[in-house]
Write a protein that holds these residues in place. Structure first.
Motif, PDB file in Angstrom:
ATOM      1  N   ILE A  79      19.496  -6.851 -16.216  1.00 43.31           N
ATOM      2  CA  ILE A  79      18.542  -6.834 -15.108  1.00 43.31           C
ATOM      3  C   ILE A  79      18.708  -8.144 -14.345  1.00 43.31           C
ATOM      4  N   VAL A  80      19.048  -8.032 -13.049  1.00 42.41           N
ATOM      5  CA  VAL A  80      19.367  -9.244 -12.299  1.00 42.41           C
ATOM      6  C   VAL A  80      18.394  -9.507 -11.145  1.00 42.41           C
ATOM      7  N   GLY A  81      17.475  -8.592 -10.930  1.00 44.22           N
ATOM      8  CA  GLY A  81      16.546  -8.847  -9.826  1.00 44.22           C
ATOM      9  C   GLY A  81      15.654  -7.666  -9.578  1.00 44.22           C
ATOM     10  N   ARG A  82      15.014  -7.712  -8.434  1.00 39.94           N
ATOM     11  CA  ARG A  82      14.028  -6.691  -8.137  1.00 39.94           C
ATOM     12  C   ARG A  82      13.919  -6.568  -6.628  1.00 39.94           C
ATOM     13  N   VAL A  83      13.933  -5.337  -6.124  1.00 39.65           N
ATOM     14  CA  VAL A  83      13.703  -5.134  -4.692  1.00 39.65           C
ATOM     15  C   VAL A  83      12.326  -4.508  -4.537  1.00 39.65           C
ATOM     16  N   PRO A  84      11.684  -4.740  -3.398  1.00 37.20           N
ATOM     17  CA  PRO A  84      10.320  -4.217  -3.241  1.00 37.20           C
ATOM     18  C   PRO A  84      10.331  -2.686  -3.170  1.00 37.20           C
ATOM     19  N   VAL A  85       9.535  -2.065  -4.020  1.00 37.21           N
ATOM     20  CA  VAL A  85       9.396  -0.610  -4.002  1.00 37.21           C
ATOM     21  C   VAL A  85       7.913  -0.271  -4.074  1.00 37.21           C
ATOM     22  N   GLY A  86       7.402   0.358  -3.048  1.00 34.62           N
ATOM     23  CA  GLY A  86       6.005   0.780  -3.059  1.00 34.62           C
ATOM     24  C   GLY A  86       5.927   2.284  -2.908  1.00 34.62           C
ATOM     25  N   HIS A  87       4.709   2.774  -2.879  1.00 29.61           N
ATOM     26  CA  HIS A  87       4.518   4.189  -2.632  1.00 29.61           C
ATOM     27  C   HIS A  87       4.547   4.447  -1.123  1.00 29.61           C
ATOM     28  N   VAL A  88       5.331   5.417  -0.718  1.00 28.12           N
ATOM     29  CA  VAL A  88       5.369   5.783   0.702  1.00 28.12           C
ATOM     30  C   VAL A  88       4.719   7.153   0.829  1.00 28.12           C
ATOM     31  N   TYR A  89       3.604   7.189   1.568  1.00 24.13           N
ATOM     32  CA  TYR A  89       2.799   8.396   1.599  1.00 24.13           C
ATOM     33  C   TYR A  89       3.070   9.236   2.837  1.00 24.13           C
ATOM     34  N   VAL A  90       3.161  10.543   2.615  1.00 22.82           N
ATOM     35  CA  VAL A  90       3.206  11.486   3.720  1.00 22.82           C
ATOM     36  C   VAL A  90       1.825  12.130   3.794  1.00 22.82           C
ATOM     37  N   ASP A  91       1.181  12.007   4.950  1.00 27.65           N
ATOM     38  CA  ASP A  91      -0.115  12.645   5.158  1.00 27.65           C
ATOM     39  C   ASP A  91      -0.033  13.356   6.499  1.00 27.65           C
ATOM     40  N   GLY A  92       0.001  14.683   6.463  1.00 25.73           N
ATOM     41  CA  GLY A  92       0.163  15.426   7.703  1.00 25.73           C
ATOM     42  C   GLY A  92       1.529  15.169   8.281  1.00 25.73           C
ATOM     43  N   LEU A  93       1.543  14.800   9.571  1.00 29.63           N
ATOM     44  CA  LEU A  93       2.831  14.665  10.255  1.00 29.63           C
ATOM     45  C   LEU A  93       3.475  13.304  10.093  1.00 29.63           C
ATOM     46  N   SER A  94       2.706  12.318   9.651  1.00 26.92           N
ATOM     47  CA  SER A  94       3.317  10.993   9.698  1.00 26.92           C
ATOM     48  C   SER A  94       3.594  10.438   8.320  1.00 26.92           C
ATOM     49  N   VAL A  95       4.567   9.559   8.276  1.00 25.30           N
ATOM     50  CA  VAL A  95       5.056   8.955   7.049  1.00 25.30           C
ATOM     51  C   VAL A  95       4.760   7.469   7.098  1.00 25.30           C
ATOM     52  N   GLY A  96       4.059   6.969   6.101  1.00 27.32           N
ATOM     53  CA  GLY A  96       3.942   5.533   5.933  1.00 27.32           C
ATOM     54  C   GLY A  96       2.753   4.881   6.612  1.00 27.32           C
ATOM     55  N   ASP A  97       2.063   5.583   7.534  1.00 24.37           N
ATOM     56  CA  ASP A  97       0.932   4.885   8.158  1.00 24.37           C
ATOM     57  C   ASP A  97      -0.303   4.911   7.256  1.00 24.37           C
ATOM     58  N   VAL A  98      -0.344   5.851   6.315  1.00 19.21           N
ATOM     59  CA  VAL A  98      -1.397   5.810   5.299  1.00 19.21           C
ATOM     60  C   VAL A  98      -0.880   4.962   4.149  1.00 19.21           C
ATOM     61  N   GLY A  99      -1.561   3.842   3.919  1.00 18.68           N
ATOM     62  CA  GLY A  99      -1.126   2.916   2.879  1.00 18.68           C
ATOM     63  C   GLY A  99      -2.272   2.625   1.930  1.00 18.68           C
ATOM     64  N   GLU A 100      -2.095   1.590   1.123  1.00 16.19           N
ATOM     65  CA  GLU A 100      -3.073   1.324   0.071  1.00 16.19           C
ATOM     66  C   GLU A 100      -4.449   1.009   0.638  1.00 16.19           C
TER      67      GLU A 100
END
Lengths: 544, 544
Positions: free
Chosen positions: A421-442
Motif C-alpha cells: 500500500i503506497v498511498g490513497r486517493v480521495p474516494v467519496g460517495h457520488v450520489y445520483v438523485d433524479g437527473l443530476s449527479v453529484g450535486d446532492v452531497g453529504e
C-alpha cells in the motif's frame, strides 16, 4: 492499482489498473443507497481520480452483467463516449440495453473465455467463472509489472446447469506461471463450507410447484437466467404456462432467449391476458420484486394494487431469491401482505429455493490453492468479509504481510513481485438523485436526515429595513412537526417578544434578527417537546 | 376480547378481556418504530377503546418484563394511577424501575406460578413458562363465559437453566377442564422443529472465550439473565473478571442479583476502572448494543467513540444475541466497525451463541396437543406468523372455523363455547416523540417522509396587501435539496415572473399568490431535476 468502489462495501465495483500512465478499468457498477442516504437513487464510484485522464483509459473490462458491475458504465461513458467496453456476449447485451436507455452507443468488444485481448500495455486473458448470471468471466491482466488475476464474482458450482465450470484448471496454469496479485470475491468468505449446486433448486421447485393446487407466482432476480430456466422447466413438467411479469424480467428474458441462454419450449410462454383466461392450476407467473422493491410487480400484488393480478387464497408465492441485508423490512412487508390476502408464501427460510452466487469459504480455499498467489487482495466485501477472506488466504499459505487489506481509494503498488500500500486517493460517495449527479452531497443528506426525523419550523417575518420593526405579523408554521394545529401557538408570542426586544436594541440586521429567532424557538421546542426540528427563520427587509 | 396491539405486528402487546362491563388487561407494551415512522421514539397500543372506561379496568396482568409487554404501563397509569398491576417478582421489579423514571408509584400485586387471584369477574391462574427472561408466566382467565388461556411469550426448553419448566402438565390439566379460547405466541411458528436448549450456549461460549487470548466483549440483551449467567460462569472458569457496560445492563443485573436471579461469585464482578488495570486476558466486558443501537456502548466502541473502551486488534467480540429483522444494517455497521479496528467478531451466524426465546413449530404442536382448545387464536405475530401458527392449530385438530385469524382491534366474542369475530374497534398507531404522546400522527409522518427524501424549497416574499405587488426581493432557499449553491438560481427569476403576472392580473390574495408560486416552482423542479422536494411558499402581506 486502486479501487474507486467496491472495497469496504458491497456494490459499485470499480478497480483501476495502471501501468506506465495508462489505465485499465475492471467493472463499473452502482451501489444502492441505505437508510442514511435518503432520496438517493444510485451511488456511483468516485471518478475524480481518472476524470482528467480519460484519454489514458485503454478499456473497461466487465466481468458480468449485474448492476453492481455495469450500472455506472453510462456515467463513465458520459466522460468519454468511445472507451472500449469489453465483456462476454450476455454481459454486453445487458450493457447495450442499459446504454440505449441513456441514449449512448458504446464501443463494444465481445470476448469469450480462453481469449486474449490487448489494450495498450495491458494483455488481458479471460476465464469462465460460475455465478448467478450467465457468461461471467474472470480476467488476468499481464503487464511488465506482473500478472494480476481478478475473479470478478465467482463460485465453484461443480455441476453447473450450463456445463460451464469455473476454470480452475486455467487458474492452476496461471498459478504455475506465477500470479503476483490475486483479487478475490469476499462476499461469502464468512460462510463455512460450499454452496449447494444450483441444479438442486430444480428438485425443490418441482416438489413445491407440483403440490400447488392453484396459481403459482415465483419471484426471482431478473438476471438469474438459470434459476428462471429451472422454473420454466418445472412449470412445463406440470403442464403450466409461464408469463413474465415486471419490466426488467420481460426485457432480460427476451435478451436471454434471443441469445440462446434461455430455452422456453414452444407454447409455454403466454402473455398476461392469455394467462388470465387459463385455469389457475395451469399458470406460473415469474415476477420481479423478490427484494420487496415498493414499485415492483410483487409489491403491488401484496398491496392489492396490481392492475392485472389479484392475489387469491389458493395462490402459492415462492420467493426463489436471497434476502439482501437491509431489505428485510420491505421483503417481510410483502410476505405479510400476501399472507393477509390469503396466499401461501414460501421463502428460502422454509424451503431450499435459493442458493448464493458467491463462493463460500470452502470454495475460496480451492481458489487460493489453485492460484498460489504471491500477493492476495480481498475485494467485493465489507470489512467483515474482507477480514474473513484474508484469514482464508493466510490459511492456504499466503504470507500475511502480502495480504492487502485495503478499502476504496487505497493505492496498491506491485514492485519486484511484492504488493504494498503506497498511498490513497480521495474516494467519496457520488450520489445520483433524479437527473443530476453529484450535486446532492453529504451536507444535503444530513439536512434530509434532520428533516426526516423532526420536520421543520419556519418563522417568517417582514421587517422595516431601517428600524428592524416588524411590518407583518410573524408567520410560524411547522411541517413534519405535529398533527396538532395549536402545537406552535405559544412560539408565535415568543417570536413577537424577540422582535420587540431586538428592535428596542436598535438591531435592524436581518441575519442577527434571524439568529435571535432561531435560538429562541430552538430552545423553546427543545424544552417543550424534547424534539429537534430544523428551525428556519426568514426575515425579509422591506422598504429601502 | 380485543387486542389493542400485538396482532399483525410484533410489539406493543395488549389484550383486553371483557366480561359484564368489566375489563382485564393482559400486557401493555411498546413497539419500536420502523423506517416509515421517522423520528418516533415509541409506538403505544391505542387506548381509545378503554379511555372512557378506565374505572372498569380491574387489573393489568403482565406476563413478563420485556419492553413489548410492559413498556406502555406508565402511559396507561397516566390515565389512572391506581390500576392494580399484577405480575411475577422479576417482572414487577422491572416495572417498578421503569415507573420510577416516570415518577409513578404503581399498585403492584406479586403473583407466582400456581397461584390464583380474582379481579372483579375475572379469576386468574398463573403458570410457569420458559422464555428469554426469568419469571415469565402464562395466565388462565376464568369468567362465566368460559376459560381463556394466554401463553404470553413462551418456549418449551426441556432443560432450563433455572429448572423452571413451562408447565405443560398444568396446561394439560386445563385442557382436561376444557379451554374455550387459547391465545398462542406465533413468533416462531414458521420455524420448523425445536429451539436448542439455552444451556448449550454455555458450552459454545466456553469454547469461544476459552480460546481467546485478549480481551473479550460479549453483547447481549440486558434482560437475558440466563444468558448473562452463562457468560459470567464461563468467565469465572477461565479466571476472567466481568464488568457490566451500558446503563440498562448495569441496572438490570443489579436488580437480578438483588432478587437472586443472577449469581455472581465473589470478586468476579469489577467496575470499569478496575477492569482497565487488569491484563486483557483477565477481562470479559458484558455490554448492551447487540442490536446495533447507535447510542449503545458497543456502537460507540465500533465507531471508536467510547470514552473508556478502545477496541484493539486482539479483542474478541461476541454478539450473543438474535438479529431482529430491520436491525441488519445497524448490526452489520457495528460488526464492520469492529472488524476495521481489528477485532474478531463472532455472531450467531458463525457460532451457536444464541437461541430464540420463542417456541418453534414443534413445540407449538406440544402446546396445542396439551391444551386441546375448542377455539384458538394466534397472537404475537405478523400475518406470516399468524398464518403459520393457524396451520399448526389446524394440524392438531382444532376446527379451522374456530381458529381466529384476527388483527389489532378485532373483537372476538365467546358465546356458548364458540369464538367468533363480532366487530372491530378503531386501533391506530399512537406515537411517542419526545415528551408528547399522540400529537405526531400519520400526516406529520408523511410530511417527514417527503422532507427526508427530497428536502424542501422555501419561497418567501412580502407583497403589498392591496396591490399584491412584491415589496421585497423574493427569497428562494432549499434545505436538503442540493449542495450546489446555484441550484435554485433560475427558480428565483421564475418567482419574479409569477409575481409580476399575478399582480398584473390584480391578484392580491396571499393564498392565491402562494398557490401560483407552488405550482410553478414544483413544475420547474420536476422538469429540471426530476425530484420532488416539498415546496413551501410564504407570502406575507405588508401594510394595511
Amino acid at each position: 492499482m486502486v479501487a474507486l468502489g467496491g472495497i469496504g462495501e458491497i456494490g459499485r465495483n470499480m478497480t483501476v489498473f495502471e501501468y506506465n500512465g495508462k489505465l485499465l478499468i475492471v467493472d463499473c457498477g452502482v451501489l444502492f443507497p441505505e437508510d442514511a442516504q435518503p432520496g438517493v437513487d444510485l451511488i456511483l464510484p468516485d471518478f475524480r481520480y481518472i476524470e482528467d485522464r480519460m484519454d489514458d483509459v485503454e478499456a473497461v473490462v466487465l466481468t458480468h452483467g449485474h448492476e453492481d458491475h455495469i450500472g455506472a458504465v453510462p456515467f463513465l461513458l458520459r466522460l468519454r463516449g468511445d472507451i472500449p467496453v469489453v465483456g462476454s456476449k450476455f454481459t454486453l447485451a445487458l450493457v447495450a440495453a442499459k446504454c440505449r436507455e441513456h441514449r449512448l452507443r458504446p464501443k463494444l468488444i465481445e470476448v469469450r473465455e480462453g481469449e486474449r485481448t490487448t489494450h495498450g500495455p495491458f494483455e488481458c486473458e479471460y476465464f469462465a467463472v460460475n455465478h448467478s448470471i450467465p457468461d461471467a468471466i474472470a480476467v488476468a491482466i499481464r503487464t511488465p509489472a506482473g500478472l494480476a488475476l481478478h475473479t470478478g464474482d465467482i463460485k465453484l458450482d461443480q455441476l453447473p446447469l450450463d456445463g460451464r465450470l469455473t476454470d480452475l484448471a486455467g487458474f492452476s496454469r496461471l498459478g504455475d506461471e506465477g500470479v503476483d496479485l490475486f483479487l478475490v470475491d469476499s462476499t461469502n468468505a464468512e460462510v463455512p463450507g460450499f454452496v449447494t449446486p444450483e441444479r438442486q433448486i430444480g428438485g425443490v421447485l418441482d416438489q413445491v410447484i407440483g403440490k400447488a393446487r392453484g396459481r403459482v407466482i415465483v419471484a426471482s432476480f431478473a438476471s438469474h437466467v438459470h434459476r428462471i430456466q429451472q422454473i420454466i422447466d418445472v412449470a412445463h413438467t406440470h403442464n403450466r404456462r409461464v408469463t413474465f411479469v415486471g419490466r426488467s424480467m420481460v426485457r432480460n428474458m427476451q435478451i436471454a432467449q434471443d441469445l440462446g441462454y434461455l430455452h422456453v419450449p414452444d407454447g409455454v410462454e403466454v402473455d398476461m391476458d392469455t394467462a388470465a383466461t387459463l385455469p389457475d392450476h395451469r399458470v406460473v407467473l415469474i415476477s420481479t420484486g423478490s427484494q420487496g422493491e415498493p414499485l415492483s410487480a410483487l409489491s403491488r400484488m401484496a398491496r392489492g394494487e396490481h392492475r392485472q393480478i389479484n392475489i387469491r387464497s389458493a395462490d402459492l408465492v415462492v420467493l426463489a431469491s436471497s434476502l439482501i441485508p437491509g431489505n428485510e423490512n420491505s421483503v417481510f412487508a410483502v410476505v405479510n401482505g400476501l399472507a393477509k390476502l390469503g396466499a401461501t408464501v414460501i421463502t428460502q427460510q422454509s424451503a431450499k429455493v435459493h442458493v448464493s452466487g458467491h463462493a463460500s469459504a470452502g470454495e475460496l480455499l480451492y481458489l487460493y490453492n489453485a492460484v498460489r498467489p504471491s500477493n492476495a487482495m480481498p475485494v467485493h466485501g465489507e470489512w467483515r468479509h474482507l477480514r474473513a477472506n484474508a484469514a482464508l488466504a493466510e490459511a492456504t499459505g499466503v504470507n500475511p504481510d502480502r495480504i492487502m487489506l485495503a478499502e476504496d481509494g487505497v493505492v496498491v503498488d506491485l514492485v519486484d513481485g511484492q504488493a504494498q500500500i503506497v498511498g490513497r486517493v480521495p474516494v467519496g460517495h457520488v450520489y445520483v438523485d433524479g437527473l443530476s449527479v453529484g450535486d446532492v452531497g453529504e451536507s444535503t443528506l444530513s439536512e434530509r436526515l434532520v428533516l426526516g426525523e423532526g420536520g421543520f419550523i419556519a418563522i417568517t417575518v417582514a421587517v422595516d429595513s431601517t428600524t428592524g420593526r416588524a411590518v407583518s405579523t410573524p408567520e410560524v408554521s411547522g411541517r413534519g412537526f405535529s398533527d396538532d394545529p395549536d402545537a406552535l401557538k405559544s412560539a408565535a408570542d415568543l417570536v413577537d417578544q424577540v422582535l420587540d426586544t431586538l428592535a428596542a436594541e436598535g438591531v435592524s440586521d436581518t441575519h442577527r434578527i434571524a439568529q435571535g429567532i432561531r435560538r429562541t424557538v430552538g430552545r423553546w421546542v427543545a424544552d417543550t417537546y424534547r424534539r429537534r426540528p430544523m428551525i428556519v427563520p426568514t426575515v425579509l427587509a422591506v422598504g429601502d
